[in-house]
Write a protein that holds these residues in place. Structure first.
Motif, PDB file in Angstrom:
ATOM      1  N   ALA A  18       0.852  -1.203   0.000  1.00  0.00           N
ATOM      2  CA  ALA A  18       0.000   0.000   0.000  1.00  0.00           C
ATOM      3  C   ALA A  18       0.883   1.247   0.000  1.00  0.00           C
ATOM      4  N   LEU A  19       1.939   1.173   0.789  1.00  0.00           N
ATOM      5  CA  LEU A  19       2.872   2.303   0.892  1.00  0.00           C
ATOM      6  C   LEU A  19       3.547   2.577  -0.448  1.00  0.00           C
ATOM      7  N   GLU A  20       3.889   1.488  -1.144  1.00  0.00           N
ATOM      8  CA  GLU A  20       4.509   1.632  -2.469  1.00  0.00           C
ATOM      9  C   GLU A  20       3.598   2.397  -3.407  1.00  0.00           C
ATOM     10  N   PHE A  21       2.328   2.000  -3.420  1.00  0.00           N
ATOM     11  CA  PHE A  21       1.366   2.672  -4.281  1.00  0.00           C
ATOM     12  C   PHE A  21       1.255   4.150  -3.918  1.00  0.00           C
ATOM     13  N   ALA A  22       1.182   4.401  -2.624  1.00  0.00           N
ATOM     14  CA  ALA A  22       1.019   5.785  -2.170  1.00  0.00           C
ATOM     15  C   ALA A  22       2.235   6.620  -2.554  1.00  0.00           C
ATOM     16  N   THR A  23       3.414   6.027  -2.409  1.00  0.00           N
ATOM     17  CA  THR A  23       4.637   6.757  -2.745  1.00  0.00           C
ATOM     18  C   THR A  23       4.697   7.058  -4.233  1.00  0.00           C
ATOM     19  N   SER A  24       4.283   6.086  -5.049  1.00  0.00           N
ATOM     20  CA  SER A  24       4.337   6.344  -6.486  1.00  0.00           C
ATOM     21  C   SER A  24       3.363   7.456  -6.847  1.00  0.00           C
ATOM     22  N   GLY A  25       2.202   7.460  -6.188  1.00  0.00           N
ATOM     23  CA  GLY A  25       1.231   8.536  -6.398  1.00  0.00           C
ATOM     24  C   GLY A  25       1.808   9.880  -5.994  1.00  0.00           C
ATOM     25  N   ALA A  26       2.487   9.894  -4.850  1.00  0.00           N
ATOM     26  CA  ALA A  26       3.069  11.140  -4.351  1.00  0.00           C
ATOM     27  C   ALA A  26       4.117  11.671  -5.327  1.00  0.00           C
ATOM     28  N   ASN A  27       4.888  10.763  -5.931  1.00  0.00           N
ATOM     29  CA  ASN A  27       5.895  11.201  -6.900  1.00  0.00           C
ATOM     30  C   ASN A  27       5.250  11.846  -8.113  1.00  0.00           C
ATOM     31  N   GLN A  28       4.134  11.238  -8.554  1.00  0.00           N
ATOM     32  CA  GLN A  28       3.414  11.821  -9.693  1.00  0.00           C
ATOM     33  C   GLN A  28       2.963  13.237  -9.347  1.00  0.00           C
ATOM     34  N   ILE A  29       2.414  13.377  -8.159  1.00  0.00           N
ATOM     35  CA  ILE A  29       1.908  14.678  -7.730  1.00  0.00           C
ATOM     36  C   ILE A  29       3.048  15.684  -7.591  1.00  0.00           C
ATOM     37  N   PHE A  30       4.166  15.236  -7.057  1.00  0.00           N
ATOM     38  CA  PHE A  30       5.290  16.153  -6.877  1.00  0.00           C
ATOM     39  C   PHE A  30       5.740  16.747  -8.199  1.00  0.00           C
ATOM     40  N   LYS A  31       5.751  15.915  -9.257  1.00  0.00           N
ATOM     41  CA  LYS A  31       6.179  16.423 -10.562  1.00  0.00           C
ATOM     42  C   LYS A  31       5.304  17.595 -10.981  1.00  0.00           C
ATOM     43  N   VAL A  32       3.996  17.453 -10.755  1.00  0.00           N
ATOM     44  CA  VAL A  32       3.067  18.524 -11.132  1.00  0.00           C
ATOM     45  C   VAL A  32       3.312  19.776 -10.292  1.00  0.00           C
ATOM     46  N   LEU A  33       3.467  19.609  -9.001  1.00  0.00           N
ATOM     47  CA  LEU A  33       3.638  20.749  -8.107  1.00  0.00           C
ATOM     48  C   LEU A  33       4.960  21.458  -8.375  1.00  0.00           C
ATOM     49  N   GLU A  34       5.996  20.660  -8.629  1.00  0.00           N
ATOM     50  CA  GLU A  34       7.301  21.248  -8.894  1.00  0.00           C
ATOM     51  C   GLU A  34       7.234  22.126 -10.135  1.00  0.00           C
ATOM     52  N   TYR A  35       6.546  21.603 -11.153  1.00  0.00           N
ATOM     53  CA  TYR A  35       6.395  22.353 -12.399  1.00  0.00           C
ATOM     54  C   TYR A  35       5.676  23.678 -12.133  1.00  0.00           C
TER      55      TYR A  35
END
Lengths: 264, 262, 292
Positions: free
Chosen positions: B227-244
């Motif tokens: 579950a944590l793996e899934f959440a982390t991958s989601g967080a990485n996706q979101i970070f890319k958007v926020l960083e941009y």
């Protein structure tokens, strides 16, 4: 490991990010490197040169330098200082900053200035060139003071002074660099705009000054004081500079052109 | 939708029930299980606050404002060596189809506020601002699941906008479990009171966990690590958007400062 | 500490300096109102919503609908609740906690101006059994002055945006389909004994019933300062004004009310200038609202 202190091409510092690029909080911008030569002996001058100064927006973790804000990575070779330049509304006092304060409270020996930060700053009424106990400026509540931060510590209230080192212009004549700003008008802008106004021959002040002669004082705490020969001009200049904070460059240029045509 | 008392739909996959994952492996809204909803955000949405951000993740919309560091409201809360971080989490009366009072003190809101306060206390360099207070105000305008996640992400943006020094950039993501599948960023339809849901807040650069909450027990045979793996991958996706978004915003600012010739 | 400290210490002088040159600190002329932007239907979970910006002043209004039993004394009338909230994010001066006096006053202001225009019988589903209860809440998220006008316009826009589903009461439970949703309303047993009965109704998923509001108030506010009138005041201007005056119009352009809560007396000639300016502005404001 070179000593690192806050408040000296980079010595003892290796940048991981290119100069002028944007960094986010937590991003590593560089690493501190040991400049001690192999034989282990370093002259006092070399030691001094190897001091890396960390300015606003940079924090240290071990030998890594991280950005703590979102902004542009900057470096000053003369002082071996690195910082991250961002824009924000609140001011955090730093040593040697030139600011415009507003007198909030008066006491017998000093006044309290609002400097647009979390806390106020103290200004002694004797911190003026040539001031003595019998001959010192009378600062009313609401007066505007252009001054220099002489003590900035996160734990204590900041201290300011109107004494310019190396100058002996008395506070009386009104010729001194620092002191009370009389007349004119003051506006509040973002810290980023204030900094850009301090760049010599910057586009904003030059465009305005080309048509209307005026005097101005810019505080890095986001305050700009303007004075011109007529109140109308003072008022228009105030509006124009305030608008530079929110308008894109092209729009601002057009706005100013229209304003200047209607004025004189 | 008139909310009074709704008849509950039958839950779970199987005959006669709602299918959350189609035969093609797509969710009800067409997403893949690991896909995060579309994010739209903007910094500096409010004029009076020191920092602010408007944030949409799918149909969940929040507005976050930051004030500070400023003088603490009460003498009692002053810390001599650091800033005090306070968070308020409030949901609009009309934010969910189910009627809920807007009273901020309701348990879920208080819990959410506390999670956020703790998470951000851990990244804000509070020692840089002794004797001051930093206030984070959250207003959920529309809740289609993941309101806390949206609030945390918006708060990171608002803190950056306010210029509050932080040791890292916090990003959050949640993971649900429907039809025997982990789904990232569940919408309100995919979340239900009896389903497990993991809400994770991580530090983007150091990958450390700022906060982690699991509501409900994971079904037997499913691991927390997964579950944590899934959440982390989601967080990485979101970070890319926020960083941009942050870069875009900062670049726009630098351009308009007159730092390029007018 | 609020940003404009100099204004705080010499606020009147600061404003006077600008006004003497026929301009305001934000660059507007004394007779220019800020641009109004209204976006409706932006919040899907509300049956009606509006986001309004008046310059930087921002208000978010939403209407939430529930099916309830009518009040005993009004069996065929729906119920409307109105609330205004001044969120702490809107201003450094707003503290969280219980509603401030200002919020309570604004709530009453909004309620008294909107309620008369809502036909409560339209909200009746079945007399004596089932009516709609609407809750209009307006949140102020950014206060740059003239909140009264902003929240009233946002409230009006949100109510005009309301679309309710069609509801019928049915005898027994049916399967929900794509187009309908079951609603169960627990009734209060008067004697308070035994099982509470329920009314089962079915509501369409599609919402097509508007409140058919044919008339509503349109406000234009002014402040007076040193013998000058300023339209649509900013927050700094409001804090030093001598008095405030609001004109309320119907969409047809008729004047239907004038509000002047205390403050310095307004000479006749200034009153007339305000009225003239207001009459000029009304068509533009009305067009903005009608466009939603």
């Amino acid at each position: 490991m070179p000593k690192v202190e806050n408040g000296a091409a980079p010595v003892g510092l290796q940048f991981g990010k290119e100069m002028g690029t944007l960094a986010l909080p937590g991003e590593e911008i560089g690493k501190l490197v040991d400049t001690t030569p192999p034989h282990g002996l370093q002259s006092p001058q070399d030691q001094k040169r190897a001091v890396v100064r960390l300015g606003s927006g940079v924090t240290q973790r071990g030998s890594s330098l991280l950005s703590s804000k979102a902004g542009k990575v900057c470096f000053d070779g003369r002082r071996n200082k690195t910082w991250v330049e961002n824009n924000q509304k609140r001011y955090v006092p730093a040593l040697e900053d030139m600011v415009i304060g507003v007198v909030e409270e008066r006491h017998s020996e000093d006044v309290r200035l609002d400097i647009n930060g979390t806390d106020t700053a103290t200004l002694s009424s004797l911190a003026f060139e040539g001031a003595t106990k019998k001959n010192r400026p009378h600062l009313d509540i609401g007066s505007l003071i252009y001054c220099r931060i002489t003590r900035a510590s996160k734990n204590m209230e900041a201290e300011a002074s109107c004494i310019e080192p190396g100058s002996n212009k008395s506070w009386v004549g009104g010729e001194a660099l620092y002191g009370e700003l009389k007349g004119g008008n003051v506006i509040q802008v973002s810290l980023g705009l204030a900094r850009s106004l301090l760049v010599p021959n910057g586009p904003v002040l030059t465009t305005l000054g080309a048509k209307i002669p005026f005097q101005s004082a810019v505080g890095v705490n986001g305050r700009v004081w303007i004075q011109s020969s007529s109140t109308e001009h003072t008022v228009l200049l105030s509006i124009a500079i305030a608008k530079a904070d929110t308008m894109p460059a092209d729009e601002w240029k057009a706005f100013v052109k229209k304003m200047l045509e209607q004025a004189t | 939708m008139p909310p009074a008392t709704k008849r509950s739909r039958s839950r779970g996959g199987g005959a006669g029930g709602l299918e959350y994952i189609s035969l093609d492996g797509l969710r009800i809204d067409g997403r893949r299980p690991t896909e995060v909803r579309k994010i739209r955000c903007s910094l500096g949405a409010l004029s009076r606050a020191d920092g602010s951000a408007y944030y949409e993740q799918g149909n969940t919309r929040v507005l976050v404002a930051v004030y500070g560091p400023r003088e603490p409201h009460s003498r009692a809360s002053i810390q001599h060596d650091r800033a005090v971080v306070k968070c308020e989490f409030s949901t609009a009366m009309f934010a969910s189809p189910v009627y809920r009072r807007t009273w901020k003190g309701d348990r879920k809101s208080t819990a959410a506020a506390l999670v956020m306060q703790k998470a951000f206390e851990g990244v804000i360099l509070t020692a840089s601002y002794p004797k001051s207070q930093i206030d984070i105000y959250v207003q959920v305008l529309q809740n289609d699941g993941g309101a806390l996640v949206a609030a945390i992400n918006a708060a990171s943006l608002a803190l950056v906008n306010a210029g509050v020094a932080m040791s890292d950039f916090v990003v959050a993501c949640s993971v649900g479990f429907v039809d025997d599948t982990f789904v990232v960023d569940p919408s309100s339809l995919e979340s239900a009171s009896d389903r497990p849901e993991l809400t994770l807040a991580v530090l983007s650069h150091s990958a450390k966990i700022a906060s982690c909450q699991l509501d409900s027990k994971l079904p037997d045979g499913e691991s927390f690590e997964r579950a944590l793996e899934f959440a982390t991958s989601g967080a990485n996706q979101i970070f890319k958007v926020l960083e941009y978004e942050v870069r875009k915003y900062s670049l726009n600012l630098l351009d308009s400062r007159g730092l390029v010739a007018l | 500490m609020d940003q404009e400290v100099f204004q705080k210490v010499h606020p009147r002088e600061y404003l006077a300096r600008f006004l003497n040159k026929d301009v305001r600190p934000d660059g507007r002329s004394l007779t220019k109102a800020r641009r109004v932007n209204i976006t409706v239907s932006s919040i899907a979970t509300a049956v009606g919503s509006a986001m309004l910006k008046m310059g930087k002043t921002t208000a978010v209004a939403g209407v939430h609908a529930t099916l309830v039993q009518p009040a005993p004394g009004a069996p065929d009338q729906g119920i409307l609740d109105v609330a205004v909230e001044l969120l702490p994010m809107a201003s450094p001066n707003y503290k969280s906690g219980r509603s401030s006096e200002e919020a309570i006053c604004l709530t009453e202001y909004l309620r008294s101006l909107i309620s008369p225009h809502i036909n409560m019988s339209k909200l009746c589903v079945e007399a004596g059994l089932l009516v709609w209860q609407l809750r209009l809440t307006v949140y102020c998220v950014d206060n740059d002055g003239n909140l009264e006008d902003a929240i009233l316009l946002a409230g009006v826009a949100a109510m005009r945006n309301v679309l309710l589903p069609s509801v019928r009461i049915i005898g027994e439970e049916v399967d929900e389909g794509r187009d309908a949703q079951m609603v169960e309303v627990k009734t209060e047993n008067e004697e308070g004994e035994g099982e509470a009965e329920s009314i089962i109704a079915v509501a369409t998923v599609e919402r097509t019933n508007s409140l058919e509001i044919d008339t509503y108030p349109l406000p234009i506010s002014f402040i007076l300062f040193d013998g000058k009138v300023l339209i649509d005041p900013s927050v700094a201007e409001e804090s030093v004004c001598d008095s405030r005056i609001t004109f309320l119009f119907r969409p047809t352009g008729e004047l239907r009310g004038v509000l002047k809560p205390g403050g310095k007396n307004v000479p006749e000639n200034l009153y007339q200038s305000c009225l003239t300016m207001a009459k000029e502005r009304i068509p533009k404001l009305q067009a903005k609202l009608e466009a939603t």
